[in-house]
Design a protein around this motif. Structure first.
Motif, PDB file in Angstrom:
ATOM      1  N   PHE A 193      21.040  47.892  -3.486  1.00 42.74           N
ATOM      2  CA  PHE A 193      19.905  48.234  -4.355  1.00 42.74           C
ATOM      3  C   PHE A 193      18.625  47.592  -3.815  1.00 42.74           C
ATOM      4  O   PHE A 193      17.545  48.196  -3.847  1.00 42.74           O
ATOM      5  CB  PHE A 193      20.209  47.761  -5.777  1.00 42.74           C
ATOM      6  N   CYS A 194      18.758  46.361  -3.285  1.00 41.66           N
ATOM      7  CA  CYS A 194      17.598  45.640  -2.737  1.00 41.66           C
ATOM      8  C   CYS A 194      16.897  46.441  -1.642  1.00 41.66           C
ATOM      9  O   CYS A 194      15.675  46.379  -1.511  1.00 41.66           O
ATOM     10  CB  CYS A 194      18.054  44.308  -2.135  1.00 41.66           C
ATOM     11  N   HIS A 195      17.659  47.180  -0.859  1.00 40.03           N
ATOM     12  CA  HIS A 195      17.080  47.931   0.260  1.00 40.03           C
ATOM     13  C   HIS A 195      16.317  49.174  -0.203  1.00 40.03           C
ATOM     14  O   HIS A 195      15.663  49.830   0.608  1.00 40.03           O
ATOM     15  CB  HIS A 195      18.174  48.307   1.257  1.00 40.03           C
ATOM     16  N   TRP A 210      18.372  35.056  -5.435  1.00 40.13           N
ATOM     17  CA  TRP A 210      18.184  35.456  -4.038  1.00 40.13           C
ATOM     18  C   TRP A 210      19.212  34.761  -3.142  1.00 40.13           C
ATOM     19  O   TRP A 210      19.751  35.366  -2.208  1.00 40.13           O
ATOM     20  CB  TRP A 210      16.763  35.152  -3.581  1.00 40.13           C
ATOM     21  N   GLU A 211      19.522  33.504  -3.454  1.00 42.91           N
ATOM     22  CA  GLU A 211      20.504  32.768  -2.653  1.00 42.91           C
ATOM     23  C   GLU A 211      21.864  33.461  -2.659  1.00 42.91           C
ATOM     24  O   GLU A 211      22.585  33.440  -1.658  1.00 42.91           O
ATOM     25  CB  GLU A 211      20.668  31.330  -3.179  1.00 42.91           C
ATOM     26  N   SER A 212      22.211  34.084  -3.773  1.00 43.90           N
ATOM     27  CA  SER A 212      23.542  34.697  -3.888  1.00 43.90           C
ATOM     28  C   SER A 212      23.631  36.065  -3.212  1.00 43.90           C
ATOM     29  O   SER A 212      24.731  36.521  -2.905  1.00 43.90           O
ATOM     30  CB  SER A 212      23.955  34.814  -5.360  1.00 43.90           C
ATOM     31  N   VAL A 213      22.483  36.711  -2.974  1.00 37.98           N
ATOM     32  CA  VAL A 213      22.538  38.051  -2.370  1.00 37.98           C
ATOM     33  C   VAL A 213      21.897  38.128  -0.989  1.00 37.98           C
ATOM     34  O   VAL A 213      22.125  39.106  -0.263  1.00 37.98           O
ATOM     35  CB  VAL A 213      21.864  39.117  -3.280  1.00 37.98           C
ATOM     36  N   SER A 214      21.136  37.116  -0.591  1.00 46.12           N
ATOM     37  CA  SER A 214      20.333  37.228   0.641  1.00 46.12           C
ATOM     38  C   SER A 214      21.202  37.436   1.876  1.00 46.12           C
ATOM     39  O   SER A 214      20.852  38.224   2.765  1.00 46.12           O
ATOM     40  CB  SER A 214      19.452  35.988   0.818  1.00 46.12           C
ATOM     41  N   HIS A 215      22.333  36.752   1.964  1.00 41.77           N
ATOM     42  CA  HIS A 215      23.199  36.897   3.139  1.00 41.77           C
ATOM     43  C   HIS A 215      23.712  38.329   3.244  1.00 41.77           C
ATOM     44  O   HIS A 215      23.736  38.920   4.333  1.00 41.77           O
ATOM     45  CB  HIS A 215      24.369  35.909   3.056  1.00 41.77           C
ATOM     46  N   CYS A 216      24.094  38.896   2.116  1.00 38.80           N
ATOM     47  CA  CYS A 216      24.600  40.271   2.100  1.00 38.80           C
ATOM     48  C   CYS A 216      23.486  41.266   2.419  1.00 38.80           C
ATOM     49  O   CYS A 216      23.713  42.256   3.130  1.00 38.80           O
ATOM     50  CB  CYS A 216      25.227  40.583   0.741  1.00 38.80           C
ATOM     51  N   VAL A 217      22.284  41.010   1.916  1.00 34.63           N
ATOM     52  CA  VAL A 217      21.136  41.884   2.219  1.00 34.63           C
ATOM     53  C   VAL A 217      20.892  41.924   3.727  1.00 34.63           C
ATOM     54  O   VAL A 217      20.694  42.989   4.314  1.00 34.63           O
ATOM     55  CB  VAL A 217      19.866  41.400   1.473  1.00 34.63           C
ATOM     56  N   ARG A 218      20.936  40.748   4.367  1.00 29.48           N
ATOM     57  CA  ARG A 218      20.723  40.690   5.818  1.00 29.48           C
ATOM     58  C   ARG A 218      21.871  41.365   6.564  1.00 29.48           C
ATOM     59  O   ARG A 218      21.647  42.072   7.548  1.00 29.48           O
ATOM     60  CB  ARG A 218      20.569  39.228   6.264  1.00 29.48           C
TER      61      ARG A 218
END
Length: 291
Positions: A193-195, A210-218
């Motif tokens: 969804f972030c993308h 953000w800490e919980s999703v940032s790795h997955c977003v990258r």
């Protein structure tokens, strides 16, 4: 959305455990074999106009089942996969295809008795725990919360079907990489969804930091770049499917080719996937007629 519903969904994340490490229990298997199987299951799902949730339940059942087994031979993967889809369709579909239809699409590799026998094996291994919140159910919730207006029925979809199918295509592609199992389903959906939105919106609808999703977003970024080079997915028409439900029907594109292209990117560190297929795809979009 009520706190009770939210808590129940979060508790399922703890109850339904998935782990890509299961491959260590199966020395004859490689990540590419899982990708090929899931690609084929998405194709079968489109042939039978199955819902996205059905396809994602099948993926979940397959991965969790493999976590309970040891030393499975690659020759059994198609049988396990089609059985998982058969079980999922009975859970999710109003009119699930008959067992002979699932046997039919294997082109003689599996018969009805094979599927019935394997169904019992899978159900026992999963201890009949068949109702996880999949990335699709989380995504639909996030989209609905974001689009919701005070005076509208929460159960009526308010979000854009066009954007929704773009996000689901990203999830489809990511799901085929076994590294997706490093993340909880709620985080996978939020990262996708972030993308297509901003993190502020994602935080508002999911409560995730953000800490919980940032790795997955990258981790998802190379998949996004690969899909951007493709034409945007179009909403397809399916016989007997109402216009307001079309976005919920699972679709299939050349995901293995996309995965191969994405993995060839110099900035990508993902599971290797071979282009060669080991499964027999459905030969047409026509369902078999009743014998």
């Amino acid at each position: 959305i009520s706190d009770d519903v939210w808590i129940k969904m979060l508790n399922k994340e703890l109850k339904y455990v998935h782990d890509k490490g299961y491959l260590q229990r199966h020395p004859k298997l490689q990540p590419k074999m899982r990708a090929i199987l899931l690609d084929w299951l998405l194709e079968v799902s489109e042939v039978y106009s199955l819902h996205r949730q059905t396809a994602y339940l099948a993926q979940d059942y397959f991965d969790r089942f493999m976590l309970t087994q040891e030393d499975v031979n690659k020759d059994y993967l198609q049988l396990i996969g089609i059985t998982a889809l058969f079980i999922a369709s009975k859970i999710e579909e109003i009119y699930p295809p008959k067992i002979f239809e699932f046997a039919y699409v294997t082109d003689g590799a599996c018969d009805m008795w094979d599927i019935q026998r394997t169904e019992l094996h899978v159900l026992k291994a999963l201890d009949w725990n068949l109702c996880p919140e999949t990335p699709i159910s989380w995504l639909k919730l996030y989209c609905q919360v974001e689009a919701q207006k005070d005076d509208e029925n929460f159960l009526e979809p308010q979000f854009s079907q066009e954007t929704y199918i773009q996000i689901t295509q990203l999830l489809d592609l990511c799901m085929m990489d076994i590294s997706s199992l490093d993340y909880s389903y709620s985080v996978l959906a939020a990262a996708a969804f972030c993308h297509f939105s901003t993190f502020d919106v994602v935080h508002k609808v999911s409560g995730l930091t953000w800490e919980s999703v940032s790795h997955c977003v990258r981790w998802m970024s190379p998949f996004v770049d690969t899909l951007r080079s493709e034409a945007k997915p179009q909403i397809k028409n399916f016989p007997k499917v109402k216009a307001d439900d079309r976005h919920n029907i699972q679709t299939h594109v050349a995901y293995l080719d996309l995965l191969e292209r994405q993995i060839d990117r110099p900035d990508c560190q993902h599971s290797p996937v071979a282009a060669g297929a080991i499964l027999t795809p459905p030969s047409s979009t026509e369902k078999p007629v009743n014998p």
